[in-house]
Motif scaffolding. Structure first.
Motif, PDB file in Angstrom:
ATOM      1  N   THR A  40      39.948  37.743  48.450  1.00  0.00           N
ATOM      2  CA  THR A  40      40.634  38.678  46.965  1.00  0.00           C
ATOM      3  C   THR A  40      40.399  37.312  46.062  1.00  0.00           C
ATOM      4  OG1 THR A  40      42.945  37.550  47.598  1.00  0.00           O
ATOM      5  CG2 THR A  40      42.425  40.411  47.206  1.00  0.00           C
ATOM      6  N   GLN A  41      40.489  35.344  46.729  1.00  0.00           N
ATOM      7  CA  GLN A  41      40.288  34.638  45.336  1.00  0.00           C
ATOM      8  C   GLN A  41      38.552  34.769  44.880  1.00  0.00           C
ATOM      9  OE1 GLN A  41      42.000  32.839  43.845  1.00  0.00           O
ATOM     10  NE2 GLN A  41      44.094  33.191  44.209  1.00  0.00           N
ATOM     11  N   THR A  42      38.017  35.206  46.408  1.00  0.00           N
ATOM     12  CA  THR A  42      36.972  34.891  46.370  1.00  0.00           C
ATOM     13  C   THR A  42      35.877  35.817  45.204  1.00  0.00           C
ATOM     14  OG1 THR A  42      36.446  33.811  48.677  1.00  0.00           O
ATOM     15  CG2 THR A  42      34.863  34.933  47.987  1.00  0.00           C
ATOM     16  N   ILE A  43      36.854  36.969  45.905  1.00  0.00           N
ATOM     17  CA  ILE A  43      36.071  38.242  44.694  1.00  0.00           C
ATOM     18  C   ILE A  43      36.462  37.742  43.213  1.00  0.00           C
ATOM     19  CG2 ILE A  43      36.427  40.682  44.192  1.00  0.00           C
ATOM     20  CD1 ILE A  43      37.007  40.807  46.649  1.00  0.00           C
ATOM     21  N   LEU A  44      37.107  37.210  42.695  1.00  0.00           N
ATOM     22  CA  LEU A  44      37.804  37.225  41.735  1.00  0.00           C
ATOM     23  C   LEU A  44      37.062  36.339  41.084  1.00  0.00           C
ATOM     24  CD1 LEU A  44      41.724  36.789  41.279  1.00  0.00           C
ATOM     25  CD2 LEU A  44      40.167  38.417  41.205  1.00  0.00           C
ATOM     26  N   SER A  45      37.159  35.292  42.137  1.00  0.00           N
ATOM     27  CA  SER A  45      35.734  34.009  41.901  1.00  0.00           C
ATOM     28  C   SER A  45      34.019  34.691  41.700  1.00  0.00           C
ATOM     29  CB  SER A  45      35.245  33.027  42.522  1.00  0.00           C
ATOM     30  OG  SER A  45      34.953  33.391  43.112  1.00  0.00           O
ATOM     31  N   LYS A  46      34.015  35.811  41.808  1.00  0.00           N
ATOM     32  CA  LYS A  46      32.558  36.483  41.537  1.00  0.00           C
ATOM     33  C   LYS A  46      32.218  37.161  40.693  1.00  0.00           C
ATOM     34  CE  LYS A  46      31.553  33.986  45.439  1.00  0.00           C
ATOM     35  NZ  LYS A  46      30.328  32.538  44.924  1.00  0.00           N
ATOM     36  N   ILE A  47      33.590  37.930  40.011  1.00  0.00           N
ATOM     37  CA  ILE A  47      33.657  38.987  39.191  1.00  0.00           C
ATOM     38  C   ILE A  47      32.760  38.378  38.084  1.00  0.00           C
ATOM     39  CG2 ILE A  47      35.104  40.603  37.348  1.00  0.00           C
ATOM     40  CD1 ILE A  47      37.112  40.450  39.786  1.00  0.00           C
ATOM     41  N   PRO A  48      32.446  38.651  37.276  1.00  0.00           N
ATOM     42  CA  PRO A  48      31.076  38.534  35.740  1.00  0.00           C
ATOM     43  C   PRO A  48      32.431  39.320  34.661  1.00  0.00           C
ATOM     44  CG  PRO A  48      30.694  41.195  36.428  1.00  0.00           C
ATOM     45  CD  PRO A  48      31.449  40.207  37.419  1.00  0.00           C
ATOM     46  N   PRO A  49      32.999  37.743  33.335  1.00  0.00           N
ATOM     47  CA  PRO A  49      32.662  38.220  32.083  1.00  0.00           C
ATOM     48  C   PRO A  49      32.620  40.044  31.780  1.00  0.00           C
ATOM     49  CG  PRO A  49      30.919  37.204  32.043  1.00  0.00           C
ATOM     50  CD  PRO A  49      31.528  36.862  33.973  1.00  0.00           C
ATOM     51  N   ASN A  50      31.730  40.515  31.671  1.00  0.00           N
ATOM     52  CA  ASN A  50      32.066  41.404  31.525  1.00  0.00           C
ATOM     53  C   ASN A  50      32.448  42.656  32.301  1.00  0.00           C
ATOM     54  OD1 ASN A  50      29.116  41.112  33.379  1.00  0.00           O
ATOM     55  ND2 ASN A  50      29.522  43.642  33.491  1.00  0.00           N
ATOM     56  N   ASN A  51      33.623  43.803  31.410  1.00  0.00           N
ATOM     57  CA  ASN A  51      33.652  45.145  31.855  1.00  0.00           C
ATOM     58  C   ASN A  51      32.976  45.824  32.651  1.00  0.00           C
ATOM     59  OD1 ASN A  51      35.643  43.907  29.523  1.00  0.00           O
ATOM     60  ND2 ASN A  51      35.037  45.997  28.372  1.00  0.00           N
ATOM     61  N   SER A  52      33.526  45.891  34.642  1.00  0.00           N
ATOM     62  CA  SER A  52      33.356  46.511  35.147  1.00  0.00           C
ATOM     63  C   SER A  52      34.192  47.007  35.821  1.00  0.00           C
ATOM     64  CB  SER A  52      32.458  45.200  35.947  1.00  0.00           C
ATOM     65  OG  SER A  52      33.216  44.502  36.687  1.00  0.00           O
ATOM     66  N   LYS A  53      33.494  48.222  36.918  1.00  0.00           N
ATOM     67  CA  LYS A  53      34.668  47.757  38.221  1.00  0.00           C
ATOM     68  C   LYS A  53      33.605  48.077  39.258  1.00  0.00           C
ATOM     69  CE  LYS A  53      36.339  52.256  35.211  1.00  0.00           C
ATOM     70  NZ  LYS A  53      36.825  53.517  34.699  1.00  0.00           N
ATOM     71  N   LEU A  54      34.006  47.958  40.401  1.00  0.00           N
ATOM     72  CA  LEU A  54      33.604  47.744  41.601  1.00  0.00           C
ATOM     73  C   LEU A  54      34.393  48.010  42.863  1.00  0.00           C
ATOM     74  CD1 LEU A  54      30.954  46.771  42.681  1.00  0.00           C
ATOM     75  CD2 LEU A  54      31.057  44.710  42.770  1.00  0.00           C
ATOM     76  N   THR A  55      33.789  48.100  43.885  1.00  0.00           N
ATOM     77  CA  THR A  55      34.555  48.551  44.690  1.00  0.00           C
ATOM     78  C   THR A  55      33.842  47.646  46.256  1.00  0.00           C
ATOM     79  OG1 THR A  55      35.249  51.107  44.719  1.00  0.00           O
ATOM     80  CG2 THR A  55      35.141  49.814  47.292  1.00  0.00           C
ATOM     81  N   TYR A  56      34.441  46.522  46.754  1.00  0.00           N
ATOM     82  CA  TYR A  56      33.972  46.279  47.778  1.00  0.00           C
ATOM     83  C   TYR A  56      34.174  46.869  49.120  1.00  0.00           C
ATOM     84  CZ  TYR A  56      32.123  42.152  44.942  1.00  0.00           C
ATOM     85  OH  TYR A  56      31.144  42.183  43.736  1.00  0.00           O
ATOM     86  N   VAL A  57      33.194  46.659  50.158  1.00  0.00           N
ATOM     87  CA  VAL A  57      34.217  46.862  51.367  1.00  0.00           C
ATOM     88  C   VAL A  57      33.519  46.423  52.951  1.00  0.00           C
ATOM     89  CG1 VAL A  57      32.757  48.784  53.707  1.00  0.00           C
ATOM     90  CG2 VAL A  57      32.506  49.338  50.725  1.00  0.00           C
ATOM     91  N   TYR A  58      34.923  46.519  53.654  1.00  0.00           N
ATOM     92  CA  TYR A  58      35.380  44.917  54.273  1.00  0.00           C
ATOM     93  C   TYR A  58      35.866  45.699  55.670  1.00  0.00           C
ATOM     94  CZ  TYR A  58      36.118  41.020  57.035  1.00  0.00           C
ATOM     95  OH  TYR A  58      36.149  40.033  57.915  1.00  0.00           O
ATOM     96  N   ASP A  59      34.919  45.797  56.489  1.00  0.00           N
ATOM     97  CA  ASP A  59      35.438  47.249  58.130  1.00  0.00           C
ATOM     98  C   ASP A  59      36.764  48.165  57.124  1.00  0.00           C
ATOM     99  OD1 ASP A  59      35.411  46.391  60.864  1.00  0.00           O
ATOM    100  OD2 ASP A  59      37.711  46.583  60.347  1.00  0.00           O
ATOM    101  N   ARG A  60      37.620  48.194  57.855  1.00  0.00           N
ATOM    102  CA  ARG A  60      37.829  49.450  57.635  1.00  0.00           C
ATOM    103  C   ARG A  60      38.966  49.312  56.399  1.00  0.00           C
ATOM    104  NH1 ARG A  60      39.563  48.105  63.073  1.00  0.00           N
ATOM    105  NH2 ARG A  60      41.298  47.861  62.554  1.00  0.00           N
ATOM    106  N   TYR A  61      38.553  48.599  54.862  1.00  0.00           N
ATOM    107  CA  TYR A  61      39.335  48.222  54.320  1.00  0.00           C
ATOM    108  C   TYR A  61      38.092  47.998  52.582  1.00  0.00           C
ATOM    109  CZ  TYR A  61      42.994  46.826  57.100  1.00  0.00           C
ATOM    110  OH  TYR A  61      44.668  46.784  58.342  1.00  0.00           O
ATOM    111  N   LEU A  62      39.030  48.132  52.054  1.00  0.00           N
ATOM    112  CA  LEU A  62      37.833  48.422  50.398  1.00  0.00           C
ATOM    113  C   LEU A  62      39.198  47.831  49.663  1.00  0.00           C
ATOM    114  CD1 LEU A  62      37.333  52.602  50.228  1.00  0.00           C
ATOM    115  CD2 LEU A  62      35.994  50.711  51.570  1.00  0.00           C
ATOM    116  N   PHE A  63      38.062  47.024  48.438  1.00  0.00           N
ATOM    117  CA  PHE A  63      39.360  46.185  47.498  1.00  0.00           C
ATOM    118  C   PHE A  63      37.949  46.760  46.278  1.00  0.00           C
ATOM    119  CE2 PHE A  63      38.891  43.520  51.324  1.00  0.00           C
ATOM    120  CZ  PHE A  63      40.166  42.457  51.266  1.00  0.00           C
ATOM    121  N   HIS A  64      38.826  47.220  45.436  1.00  0.00           N
ATOM    122  CA  HIS A  64      38.790  47.914  44.221  1.00  0.00           C
ATOM    123  C   HIS A  64      39.044  46.772  42.992  1.00  0.00           C
ATOM    124  CE1 HIS A  64      38.445  51.383  47.408  1.00  0.00           C
ATOM    125  NE2 HIS A  64      39.343  51.737  47.632  1.00  0.00           N
ATOM    126  N   TYR A  65      38.496  46.893  41.912  1.00  0.00           N
ATOM    127  CA  TYR A  65      38.914  46.579  40.577  1.00  0.00           C
ATOM    128  C   TYR A  65      38.459  46.987  40.004  1.00  0.00           C
ATOM    129  CZ  TYR A  65      34.449  43.979  39.897  1.00  0.00           C
ATOM    130  OH  TYR A  65      33.243  43.627  39.394  1.00  0.00           O
TER     131      TYR A  65
END
Length: 229
Positions: A40-65
């Motif tokens: 999650t720290q890595t994901i946070l560092s990659k999120i652009p400053p503009n408003n956005s929604k995204l789901t990352y898939v990793y194995d059997r887990y989903l990271f939504h933001y």
């Protein structure tokens, strides 16, 4: 990327959630343990400053933001849980957070400085994890569609040097429950032991008093030398 190491116990629903200002986490809550904080720290560092929604898939887990106005609301959930409810949870969390804190509170907050909000995260995580899609729709109205939200594999955001094996201790909750049960059992056992000891002491004392009274009545209280044979 190597396969994540997972324990055998089952897990479902929303496992972890956070609120951050950019990459600085202001509040978080998890229902288990693991090294998913690194991801999650890595994901946070990659999120652009503009408003956005995204789901990352990793194995059997989903990271939504959801990223909006410099704030990021992120959760991790089992992939079987889908995407509609997690995003409803994030939207609800965002509304509650901005209602609870002023812009100045958010701007001046230190890392985890608003972690009092973790109680709200815990409560809402439990509610959304237990409720059905229809139940949430009745409470909040129609859940907005998430078809327009992009889905990416986590490997795209993790650079070569950042590759992480995901470790989620799904048995953590069971272990904690077992430990708490053993602790309560030990305390209860000790409590009953002392209760039995007090009862035994009371019985012995009563017996001594009873014998003393009998002897006293025969010998003439309280002079024992008057006792007749």
């Amino acid at each position: 990327m190597s396969s994540p190491t997972l324990s055998s116990a089952s897990s479902s629903g929303i496992i972890y959630a956070l609120v951050s200002r950019g990459s600085q986490i202001l509040a978080e809550h998890s229902t288990t343990t693991g090294n998913f904080h690194q991801i999650t720290q890595t994901i946070l560092s990659k999120i652009p400053p503009n408003n956005s929604k995204l789901t990352y898939v990793y194995d059997r887990y989903l990271f939504h933001y959801i990223s909006e106005n410099g704030l990021v609301f992120l959760c991790m959930a089992d992939d079987k849980f889908g995407r509609r409810i997690p995003f409803a949870f994030l939207q609800d969390t965002m509304e509650r957070f901005v209602s609870a804190y002023t812009d100045e509170d958010i701007r001046d907050a230190t890392p985890l400085g608003l972690n009092g909000f973790s109680r709200v995260l815990a409560r809402q995580m439990d509610y959304y994890s237990r409720s059905s899609d229809d139940a949430i729709r009745q409470v909040r109205g129609e859940i907005s569609q998430v078809k327009d939200v992009m889905v990416q594999n986590i490997e795209r955001v993790l650079e070569r040097g950042d590759r992480i094996d995901l470790l989620v201790d799904k048995s953590y909750g069971l272990s904690n429950a077992a430990f708490a049960f053993r602790k309560r059992s030990t305390a209860l056992k000790r409590q009953y032991w002392w209760r039995n000891q007090r009862l035994l002491a009371l019985v012995v004392f009563a017996a001594v008093v009873f014998v003393y009274l009998i002897i006293s009545s025969a010998c003439g209280f309280p002079t024992w030398s008057k006792c007749r044979t």
